[in-house]
Write a protein that holds these residues in place. Structure first.
Motif, short mmCIF file in Angstrom:
data_model
loop_
_atom_site.label_atom_id
_atom_site.label_comp_id
_atom_site.label_asym_id
_atom_site.label_seq_id
_atom_site.Cartn_x
_atom_site.Cartn_y
_atom_site.Cartn_z
N GLY B 320 23.81 64.45 45.79
CA GLY B 320 23.31 63.46 46.73
C GLY B 320 24.34 62.43 47.17
O GLY B 320 23.99 61.40 47.75
N ALA B 321 25.63 62.71 46.91
CA ALA B 321 26.67 61.76 47.32
C ALA B 321 26.93 61.89 48.82
O ALA B 321 26.65 62.92 49.43
CB ALA B 321 27.95 61.99 46.54
N ALA B 322 27.50 60.83 49.39
CA ALA B 322 27.77 60.85 50.84
C ALA B 322 28.82 61.90 51.19
O ALA B 322 28.87 62.37 52.32
CB ALA B 322 28.23 59.45 51.29
N SER B 323 29.66 62.28 50.23
CA SER B 323 30.70 63.29 50.47
C SER B 323 31.09 63.91 49.14
O SER B 323 30.74 63.39 48.08
CB SER B 323 31.92 62.64 51.11
N GLU B 324 31.84 65.01 49.20
CA GLU B 324 32.38 65.61 47.98
C GLU B 324 33.31 64.63 47.27
O GLU B 324 33.32 64.53 46.05
CB GLU B 324 33.18 66.89 48.31
N THR B 325 34.09 63.91 48.06
CA THR B 325 35.03 62.94 47.49
C THR B 325 34.27 61.86 46.71
O THR B 325 34.66 61.49 45.60
CB THR B 325 35.86 62.29 48.61
N ASP B 326 33.20 61.37 47.30
CA ASP B 326 32.39 60.36 46.61
C ASP B 326 31.76 60.94 45.34
O ASP B 326 31.67 60.25 44.32
CB ASP B 326 31.29 59.83 47.54
N ALA B 327 31.29 62.18 45.42
CA ALA B 327 30.69 62.80 44.24
C ALA B 327 31.70 62.84 43.10
O ALA B 327 31.39 62.52 41.95
CB ALA B 327 30.21 64.22 44.57
N ARG B 328 32.94 63.20 43.44
CA ARG B 328 33.99 63.27 42.43
C ARG B 328 34.32 61.88 41.87
O ARG B 328 34.52 61.71 40.67
CB ARG B 328 35.23 63.92 43.04
N LYS B 329 34.36 60.88 42.75
CA LYS B 329 34.63 59.51 42.28
C LYS B 329 33.59 59.07 41.26
O LYS B 329 33.92 58.48 40.23
CB LYS B 329 34.58 58.52 43.46
N LEU B 405 24.38 65.06 31.77
CA LEU B 405 24.01 63.78 32.37
C LEU B 405 24.04 63.97 33.89
O LEU B 405 25.05 64.39 34.44
CB LEU B 405 25.05 62.74 31.94
N ARG B 406 22.92 63.72 34.54
CA ARG B 406 22.83 64.01 35.96
C ARG B 406 22.62 62.72 36.73
O ARG B 406 21.81 61.88 36.34
CB ARG B 406 21.65 64.96 36.19
N VAL B 407 23.35 62.58 37.83
CA VAL B 407 23.22 61.41 38.70
C VAL B 407 22.98 61.91 40.12
O VAL B 407 23.75 62.72 40.63
CB VAL B 407 24.52 60.56 38.69
N ASP B 408 21.90 61.47 40.75
CA ASP B 408 21.69 61.77 42.17
C ASP B 408 21.75 60.46 42.94
O ASP B 408 21.04 59.51 42.62
CB ASP B 408 20.35 62.48 42.39
N LEU B 409 22.61 60.43 43.96
CA LEU B 409 22.82 59.19 44.70
C LEU B 409 21.86 59.03 45.86
O LEU B 409 21.75 57.94 46.45
CB LEU B 409 24.27 59.10 45.18
N GLY B 410 21.17 60.12 46.23
CA GLY B 410 20.15 60.04 47.28
C GLY B 410 20.69 59.70 48.66
O GLY B 410 19.95 59.19 49.50
N LEU B 411 21.96 60.01 48.91
CA LEU B 411 22.57 59.61 50.19
C LEU B 411 22.99 60.78 51.06
O LEU B 411 22.98 60.66 52.28
CB LEU B 411 23.80 58.74 49.92
N GLY B 412 23.40 61.90 50.46
CA GLY B 412 23.96 62.98 51.27
C GLY B 412 24.01 64.28 50.48
O GLY B 412 23.21 64.48 49.56
N ASN B 413 24.95 65.14 50.84
CA ASN B 413 25.01 66.47 50.24
C ASN B 413 26.19 66.69 49.30
O ASN B 413 26.43 67.80 48.87
CB ASN B 413 25.06 67.53 51.35
N GLY B 414 26.94 65.65 49.01
CA GLY B 414 28.10 65.82 48.13
C GLY B 414 27.69 66.08 46.69
O GLY B 414 26.86 65.36 46.14
N THR B 415 28.26 67.14 46.10
CA THR B 415 27.95 67.47 44.70
C THR B 415 29.25 67.77 43.96
O THR B 415 30.22 68.21 44.57
CB THR B 415 27.06 68.73 44.58
N THR B 416 29.23 67.57 42.66
CA THR B 416 30.34 68.04 41.82
C THR B 416 29.89 68.04 40.36
O THR B 416 28.89 67.40 40.01
CB THR B 416 31.61 67.17 41.99
N THR B 417 30.62 68.78 39.55
CA THR B 417 30.36 68.81 38.11
C THR B 417 31.68 68.65 37.38
O THR B 417 32.66 69.30 37.73
CB THR B 417 29.72 70.16 37.70
N VAL B 418 31.69 67.75 36.40
CA VAL B 418 32.88 67.61 35.56
C VAL B 418 32.45 67.60 34.09
O VAL B 418 31.27 67.41 33.79
CB VAL B 418 33.69 66.33 35.89
N TRP B 419 33.43 67.81 33.23
CA TRP B 419 33.14 67.90 31.81
C TRP B 419 34.02 66.92 31.03
O TRP B 419 35.19 66.75 31.34
CB TRP B 419 33.40 69.32 31.31
#
Lengths: 436, 436
Positions: B320-329, B405-419
């Motif tokens: 739900g991030a505004a962008s992939e970059t935001d999801a990663r941040k 741990l899952r976070v949805d920002l509710g803003l857009g389609n940006g997704t990512t997964t880190v460990w």
């Protein structure tokens, strides 16, 4: 590999053992200023009071009230966090709309609960407390600035604060900075204060500030609350501009753990009751600015000195960067690196980790132009360990509690200085235990 | 405030006590894959050997040699650190100039000394080792890729490595991945390997990879060395493109401590001895890409599972991030936060710290649209704690060793997964002790 027991582990063991015998309450940071809370000057037009509302803590004060006379100018800087708390958003709105000093102003602060991420109820709590302050003090609600610090995500029991405001108002007195500083503490191990007196013309102008904060401290200010009072006569735009610029070299130049709070607030109240009007660009403005800078830098360093689990105070000076921005990137990369901070805790002059931190900073760097000093000892130059460097001198230097680490990038004129502390077992213990 | 002894402290005390009774050598990470080093497939055209040069460690192998047949294609990704080591710079130069597979290729790796920040002498050491590999194996020096991992800033005693190369060459055999993985370990507590077999047409194509790394792991790869071997037939540009893209979702999606090494290197050797030529955009390319992705993600996760002092494995999923970059941040801000990581160590479902980490990430976020889950439990929504959330369920969930741990920002389609892993007392002990 050296596998003897490290200093960090020894300290931790000693702390564990001493905990059995000691009374309740965290020990005071070994980096605390000597002599305890400083004597602060009485600032004309400011009265302070502290009391116990029982928001979360028992048997201690947890609310501070400060009331300023009509004519007071308010300036402030708050956290840039996108999840900042209701009191922070309220302060921002009030600062933006503030019409100035025709009426008085008040600051109310509670510890124990940050009123952050508390939904619509969070704003209702701010409003309820501010209205109660207005009722008790006569200051209009639009000029009541509030802060809350402590646990995130629990509803603020604002009724408990409202219930003590009449008695707080009755107890207001000039110069009660020490009591105020103690009431706003959370994981702090000592109250933080700093003051200066300056002469402007024939008048003596005073500045007194208090602060709280020890964890979640990072660029953009961490869980930090700072209140500075002065009787200087200065207009709001000038004070605000000065404050924002000095914040970059004080509260935004410290880091404990790279984490940024949702509640950070820095407010300055200028009552205008002493000295001449300070005009922009004047010699008086320079003198006042320097004194304000001293107070802010002193308070910022006191926050780092109370960094959770800190045993070493580290000043990181960067020069020769391609730009100021690059200097800051390098300084913060070094100051935030867990590997640098654990090496400092272990009294290990591990300059390889400094090289690593420079490399990852994103700033322009050239391995062969980079120089690194630990205190007076040049450690690395020309792309390798300096021929002058002796490990025993580096190791002896690292045993001191106050350290200066200097990096010159050899590329340009960008410089900066930031302050941090080491990363120890006690940081882990405090933060795996404490619900913040 | 809860002031009982935390899990982190209990673990640390137990570790302290167990150290008295236990034999020398670090205990294996509790998050290590069960069953030990996996059975890896024999990759056609690859031989491996390991030996003891005594670079720094005693009584263990510390050099790995891998030799590939003529026809082998080499691809690689290296650290972006501006202070990267001589072997890394040498690898980059050789990869950029590599003319392809008319002749064989070799990889030589030592542990114990990273040959980083070692001045002009560092390059001479790389050259001496590569020339000795060329002399022993017949592979031209321009196709000998080297890596070094261990202490920074000490001259590599390359003569010790040169002295064992004839015997390493004599000991080369197919499939000796386990021995290779053990030889390149530093603070690793277990050797890391992963393999896949795929069918392309009638042929079976194999992929086998090994990795090392446990501290100084961060975006842009940490102190991580990874070598992947396949007998697939694929051209260099296609393999290089695939590798770079898959690195973003594997090795660049893990972090232990936000620190980035000067030595990170990922090399892939494709010998071309099995299966059809893999054409860009073909179904075969998709199958191979997926298998390569599996191996890379598996190795990346194994590195996190060996994070220094780790007791919990944490997957952070952002949507739900505004962008992939935001999801990663956001994901990296959460995964790198010392306060989140100490809360995980303490098994504390402290979602307030997750809110804090989202807020400081720099990504667009709206408090009232943010949702947070710990595993299956929704914790926060609509700007406050969820009415469904029960603290006892959150606390029970946190006691598991593997967490999502899952976070949805509710803003857009940006997704990512880190460990990432938790931050414990042992991280402090390891890094205040060990000179890396």
């Amino acid at each position: 590999m050296r596998r003897q027991m490290s200093r960090a582990r020894r300290l931790h063991k000693a702390a564990q053992q001493s905990k059995v015998a000691k009374p309740v309450g965290p020990k005071v940071s070994p980096l605390a200023p000597v002599g305890g809370f400083p004597m602060l000057p009485i600032v004309k037009g400011v009265s302070i009071s502290a009391g116990a509302a029982g928001v979360r803590y028992r048997n201690r004060n947890d609310v501070m009230l400060a009331v300023m006379v009509p004519g007071t100018v308010m300036a402030g800087v708050t956290t840039r966090s996108s999840t900042r708390s209701a009191p922070v958003l309220d302060c921002e709105a009030k600062l933006a709309l503030d019409v100035g000093g025709e009426v008085g102003a008040a600051i109310v602060v509670n510890s124990g609960n940050s009123n952050a991420f508390t939904g619509a109820g969070g704003f209702a709590s701010v409003k309820a407390v501010a209205q109660a302050v207005a009722d008790a003090t006569g200051v209009p609600e639009a000029r009541v600035f509030s802060s809350s610090t402590g646990v995130i995500g629990e509803a603020l029991p604002h009724d408990r604060i409202v219930a003590v405001l009449e008695s707080l108002n009755a107890g207001l007195k000039p110069g009660a900075f020490d009591a105020g500083a103690r009431a706003i503490m959370t994981t702090d191990t000592y109250p933080k204060g700093s003051g200066r007196e300056i002469s402007l013309g024939d008048a003596t102008v005073k500045i007194a500030g208090i602060a709280k904060g020890s964890g979640m401290i990072a660029p953009d200010m961490g869980t930090m609350l700072v209140y500075i009072f002065t009787d200087a006569r200065i207009d709001q735009p000038q004070l605000q501009t000065m404050l924002r610029s000095l914040t970059d070299t004080s509260f935004n130049a410290i880091t404990v753990d790279s984490d940024t709070s949702t509640s950070d607030t820095l407010l300055v109240a200028a009552t205008g009751m002493a000295g001449p009007q300070i005009m922009p660009g004047s010699a008086d403005a320079d003198v006042f600015r320097e004194a304000l800078s001293d107070v802010m830098t002193d308070l910022a360093q006191q926050v780092v000195r109370d960094g959770e689990g800190a045993t070493k105070f580290l000043e990181v000076r960067v020069s020769g960067a391609a730009s100021e921005t690059d200097a800051r990137k390098v300084a913060m990369s070094v100051a935030n690196s867990p590997l640098v901070k654990t090496a400092v805790a272990g009294e290990d002059p591990n300059w390889g980790r400094v090289v690593m931190a420079v490399g990852k900073s994103g700033a322009a760097a050239d391995r062969d132009k980079l120089s690194i000093w630990f205190g007076p000892h040049i450690v690395a130059e020309n792309g390798w360990v300096s021929p002058e460097y002796r490990e025993d001198l580096g190791a002896a230097y690292m045993r001191q509690p106050e350290l200066v680490l200097r990096v010159d990038l050899g590329l340009g004129n960008g410089t900066t200085t930031v302050w941090t502390c080491d990363l120890t077992h006690d940081y882990i213990s405090i933060n795996a235990d404490y619900r913040s």
